[in-house]
Design a protein around this motif. Structure first.
Motif, short mmCIF file in Angstrom:
data_model
loop_
_atom_site.label_atom_id
_atom_site.label_comp_id
_atom_site.label_asym_id
_atom_site.label_seq_id
_atom_site.Cartn_x
_atom_site.Cartn_y
_atom_site.Cartn_z
N SER A 44 53.53 44.01 48.17
CA SER A 44 53.81 44.36 49.56
C SER A 44 52.63 44.00 50.47
O SER A 44 52.77 43.93 51.69
CB SER A 44 54.14 45.84 49.69
N SER A 45 51.47 43.81 49.87
CA SER A 45 50.31 43.28 50.59
C SER A 45 49.51 42.42 49.62
O SER A 45 49.71 42.48 48.40
CB SER A 45 49.45 44.41 51.17
N VAL A 46 48.61 41.60 50.18
CA VAL A 46 47.83 40.68 49.35
C VAL A 46 46.36 40.72 49.74
O VAL A 46 45.99 41.12 50.85
CB VAL A 46 48.32 39.21 49.48
N VAL A 47 45.54 40.30 48.79
CA VAL A 47 44.12 40.04 49.05
C VAL A 47 43.90 38.56 48.81
O VAL A 47 44.32 38.02 47.78
CB VAL A 47 43.23 40.89 48.12
N ILE A 48 43.27 37.90 49.77
CA ILE A 48 42.90 36.49 49.62
C ILE A 48 41.38 36.43 49.56
O ILE A 48 40.71 36.89 50.49
CB ILE A 48 43.44 35.63 50.78
N GLU A 49 40.85 35.93 48.44
CA GLU A 49 39.40 35.98 48.29
C GLU A 49 38.82 34.65 47.87
O GLU A 49 39.52 33.76 47.38
CB GLU A 49 39.00 37.08 47.31
N ASP A 50 37.51 34.53 48.08
CA ASP A 50 36.80 33.30 47.73
C ASP A 50 36.89 33.06 46.23
O ASP A 50 36.80 33.99 45.44
CB ASP A 50 35.32 33.40 48.13
N PHE A 51 37.04 31.80 45.86
CA PHE A 51 37.05 31.42 44.45
C PHE A 51 35.61 31.44 43.92
O PHE A 51 34.70 30.90 44.55
CB PHE A 51 37.65 30.03 44.29
N LEU A 52 35.42 32.08 42.79
CA LEU A 52 34.09 32.16 42.19
C LEU A 52 34.02 31.28 40.95
O LEU A 52 34.93 31.28 40.13
CB LEU A 52 33.77 33.61 41.78
N GLU A 53 32.93 30.54 40.83
CA GLU A 53 32.70 29.73 39.63
C GLU A 53 31.78 30.48 38.68
O GLU A 53 30.99 31.32 39.09
CB GLU A 53 32.09 28.38 40.00
N GLY A 54 31.90 30.15 37.40
CA GLY A 54 31.05 30.78 36.40
C GLY A 54 31.84 31.09 35.16
O GLY A 54 32.88 30.49 34.88
N GLU A 55 31.33 32.05 34.39
CA GLU A 55 31.99 32.45 33.14
C GLU A 55 32.36 33.92 33.23
O GLU A 55 31.55 34.75 33.63
CB GLU A 55 31.04 32.21 31.96
N GLU A 56 33.61 34.23 32.87
CA GLU A 56 34.09 35.61 32.95
C GLU A 56 33.66 36.41 31.74
O GLU A 56 33.56 35.89 30.63
CB GLU A 56 35.62 35.65 33.04
N ALA A 57 33.41 37.70 31.95
CA ALA A 57 33.14 38.63 30.86
C ALA A 57 33.73 39.98 31.22
O ALA A 57 33.93 40.31 32.39
CB ALA A 57 31.64 38.75 30.60
#
Length: 422
Positions: free
Chosen positions: A182-195
């Motif tokens: 019903s709502s969204v968040v649009i955010e900057d794409f982050l580069e790197g490795e997830e943990a």
């Protein structure tokens, strides 16, 4: 001592299996459970209405349940822990207010900014037109997220404006994620490795669990649609001692203190999904429960009692509590139904291994028992998990276990753990 585990997935099978290893535990009930929890010694599936907290509380009182561990996010966001605790039942899980860290991405992002927790830049919208206008003003790639609970699948990485518009159409117009969109968040794409950094938290006290990394993308090489997770391994080599302390200081501690100041101190598993690059960390998301499939390889490495750990947190005794881990590595590979994370068929007959080798465990997720036969009932069906002296050995043993499981349409990634081995 009797334990109740709430949930039906691989995480809940692992929580129930580990709880049953405690010598003081005589019975572990799982509601509703799956075929794996139905077949496990000391475990018993029960059918209660998870939306009826009174029914659950009555069962706990009747059976003298010593501890309830709430596995999935939905009951937590609905306030199950609050209700049980108000009825003098030891429930391990955050309050409805604290669970908003996962229940609303807008809430969590605002919380990060308010308490100085590092995260990606973002904007939140409950209007399709306003979100569409925003897409003209940003750089790509970008990330579009459904605000609410979407079973780990409400995150869409968009390499172009066209893909971002398609994501908005899917969320707002097609209602792919229902009320969660019903709502969204649009955010900057982050580069790197997830943990994944998961800890047991009680107010301002914390015991970090073993580090882990999961593979969310459906395709090998971490490409394709996001899923609830296609596999995980522990420990995470990228989380060295310096990064570990940085996570405690910059993420976990301010989160605990922020929630206390908001009047909703945390109790339960707290999961920070992180992006790590060049020694810096940023929070992608918080989950208010143990991750799935991280739970399976993490609990395979836990040598001490899970039940005692949860009770110590409930009784505000974490400060003096210690836990013990094996130094071995673990790897868990998810076996899924063809078509997952989109549409898939269920009720496929499963062939299981007769005897798994030592230091391996097949955790059930989307399975059910019918006439003493195991059938598929979900997108993620199993997590084949193994220990090894190193990650490569754990990976090989996990895949050996995968090869002993079969059902029509089964698929799995063949590269779980590749980042850790690399």
């Amino acid at each position: 001592m009797k334990i109740l585990i709430i949930g039906s997935g691989g995480r809940e099978h692992a929580l129930a299996w580990k709880s049953s290893q405690d010598s003081a535990v005589t019975k572990v009930y799982v509601c509703p459970g799956n075929a794996g929890t139905a077949l496990e010694e000391k475990l018993e599936n029960i059918s209660l209405d998870l939306n009826n907290f009174v029914e659950i509380a009555d069962f706990c009182k009747k059976e003298k349940i010593a501890l309830v561990i709430i596995g999935p996010e939905q009951p937590l966001v609905m306030g199950m822990a609050d209700f049980l605790q108000a009825n003098d039942i030891n429930a391990f899980g955050p309050s409805e207010a604290a669970a908003q860290l996962e229940g609303s991405k807008t809430f969590s992002k605002d919380f990060f900014i308010k308490y100085g927790i590092p995260t990606a830049g973002y904007a939140a919208f409950d209007s399709y037109d306003a979100a569409l206008t925003h897409l003209n003003e940003i750089e790509y790639p970008t990330v579009v997220k459904a605000d609410g609970l979407a079973a780990g699948k409400g995150v869409i990485i968009c390499s172009s404006k066209e893909e971002a518009v398609n994501a908005l159409d899917s969320i707002f117009k097609d209602q792919t994620f229902g009320e969660a969109g019903s709502s969204v968040v649009i955010e900057d794409f982050l580069e790197g490795e997830e943990a994944s950094f998961i800890a047991v938290v009680s107010k301002d006290k914390i015991i970090p669990l073993a580090t882990s990394q999961d593979h969310k993308a459906v395709g090998e090489g971490d490409v394709g649609l996001n899923t609830g997770g296609m596999g995980a391994y522990s420990p995470a080599p990228i989380v060295d001692e310096k990064i570990h302390q940085k996570i405690i200081d910059e993420v976990m501690t301010p989160t605990m203190h922020g929630l206390i100041s908001e009047g909703s101190p945390y109790l339960g598993f707290l999961y920070a999904g992180l992006m790590i690059k060049d020694g810096e960390i940023k929070v992608l998301e918080f989950n208010c429960r143990f991750g799935d499939p991280e739970t399976q390889p993490i609990l395979l490495r836990l040598k001490s009692s899970l039940v005692e750990l949860c009770l110590a947190a409930i009784n505000d005794e974490l400060e003096s509590h210690e836990i013990e881990w094996t130094e071995k590595h673990s790897c868990g590979v998810v076996i899924a139904s063809q078509g997952y994370p989109e549409s898939y068929e269920s009720n496929k007959l499963v062939s299981l291994p007769n005897n798994s080798e030592s230091e391996t465990k097949l955790f059930h997720a989307g399975t059910k028992l019918s006439n003493n036969e195991v059938l598929t009932s979900g997108g993620r069906v199993f997590c084949a998990t193994a220990l090894g002296d190193n990650l490569k050995e754990a990976q090989a043993k996990a895949y050996n276990l995968v090869d002993q499981v079969s059902f029509e349409g089964a698929f799995f990634r063949k590269d779980i753990g590749f980042k850790g081995i690399k």
